[in-house]
Design an enzyme around this catalytic site. Structure first.
Site, PDB file in Angstrom:
ATOM      1  N   SER A 139      49.079 -48.511  24.936  1.00  0.00           N
ATOM      2  CA  SER A 139      49.655 -47.495  25.437  1.00  0.00           C
ATOM      3  C   SER A 139      48.188 -48.355  26.964  1.00  0.00           C
ATOM      4  CB  SER A 139      48.630 -46.254  25.139  1.00  0.00           C
ATOM      5  OG  SER A 139      48.498 -45.919  26.281  1.00  0.00           O
ATOM      6  N   TYR A 152      43.385 -40.637  20.018  1.00  0.00           N
ATOM      7  CA  TYR A 152      44.831 -41.464  20.484  1.00  0.00           C
ATOM      8  C   TYR A 152      43.918 -42.907  21.042  1.00  0.00           C
ATOM      9  CZ  TYR A 152      48.579 -42.421  22.916  1.00  0.00           C
ATOM     10  OH  TYR A 152      50.145 -43.248  24.061  1.00  0.00           O
TER      11      TYR A 152
END
Ligand SMILES: NC(=O)c1ccc[n+]([C@@H]2O[C@H](COP(=O)([O-])OP(=O)(O)OC[C@H]3O[C@@H](n4cnc5c(N)ncnc54)[C@H](O)[C@@H]3O)[C@@H](O)[C@H]2O)c1
Length: 244
Positions: A139, A152
């Site tokens: 990401s 995350y």
């Protein structure tokens, strides 16, 4: 193009979202796909849509036995296993002081350990096939700081490092390993954002729009295919410039 004729790719978390689009595109280019996911109803519906070139199985990426079953399913499809997309992931955004140990460890288990187990599981089958390509879905949260995402982010930064370490370890087996770093992409994962959060994110994207599943899938197929044959350990941002 038919870059995947005779090739089989395993996609974790592929019942919906980015993984489902990658499955459709690979099959449209002559390939076969095994999809693993916790979402059985959506996974079965997708496999029914895609026909004999697609197999769905229930898979929890935190379990070694589920990875072994997924690899066996890929080899049963015939022709060997050539690609893995470590795509399964969870995103439960909370700032540092609201993230308890259980939430932190849940992200580690799915996003990070799941990717580790996936890479390990496919290596013998890819070696038997004469080589392969692994794409780890990180990401932009693995390239720079991201708000409300301590758990995350820790996993997505880890995937970036794991990709480079594995790329070195697996090069002698002709297995390439690269990471993809999507920015905000229109899937169920970001449907939890409030309108305010969404417009704040939009303001930070130089290309001025949220990405689509097609935007990411095209980059993933490039890395899976022989078009990227001299790329390994690379990180590819597909983010409208958000990480610049
Ligand atoms: N959507 C975004 O904005 C965005 C941005 C950057 C990175 N990503 C990453 O892209 C990947 C795909 O996400 P998406 O956007 O398609 O969202 P998504 O939520 O639609 O897809 C994630 C999939 O992973 C599956 N999954 C979750 N836990 C699992 C487990 N333990 N075992 C097997 N499958 C499991 C889910 O059921 C789901 O189908 C994820 O790794 C995500 O972190 C998404």
């Amino acid at each position: 193009m038919a870059r995947f004729t005779g090739k089989t790719v395993l996609i974790s978390g592929g019942a919906r979202g980015q993984g489902a689009t990658e499955a459709r595109m690979i099959i449209a280019e002559g390939g076969r796909v095994v999809i693993g996911d916790l979402l059985e109803e959506q996974g079965r519906a997708l496999a029914a849509e895609l026909g004999a070139a697609c197999v769905f199985l229930r898979q929890d990426v935190t379990l070694e036995a589920d990875w072994a079953a997924a690899v066996a399913a890929a080899e049963t499809l015939g022709g060997g296993l050539h690609g893995l997309v470590n795509n399964a992931g969870i995103y439960v955004p909370k700032p540092l002081m609201e993230t308890d140990k259980a939430l932190f460890e849940k992200h580690l288990a799915v996003n990070q350990t799941g990717c580790f187990l996936g890479m390990q599981a496919v290596v013998p089958a890819m070696a038997r096939a004469g080589g392969g390509s692994i794409v780890n879905i990180s990401s932009t949260a693995g390239l720079r700081g991201s708000p409300n995402a301590i758990a995350y982010s820790s996993t997505k930064w880890a995937l970036r490092g794991m990709t480079k370490a594995a790329a070195i370890d697996l090069a002698r087996l002709a297995i390439r390993v690269n990471s993809v770093h999507p920015g905000p992409i229109e899937t169920d994962m970001i449907s939890i954002w409030t309108n305010e959060q969404r417009s704040a994110r939009l303001d930070s994207i130089p290309l001025g729009r949220v990405g689509t599943v097609d935007d990411v899938a095209r980059a993933v197929l490039f890395l899976l295919s022989d078009e990227s044959v001299y790329m390994t350990g690379a990180e590819l941002a597909v983010d409208g410039g958000v990480s610049l």
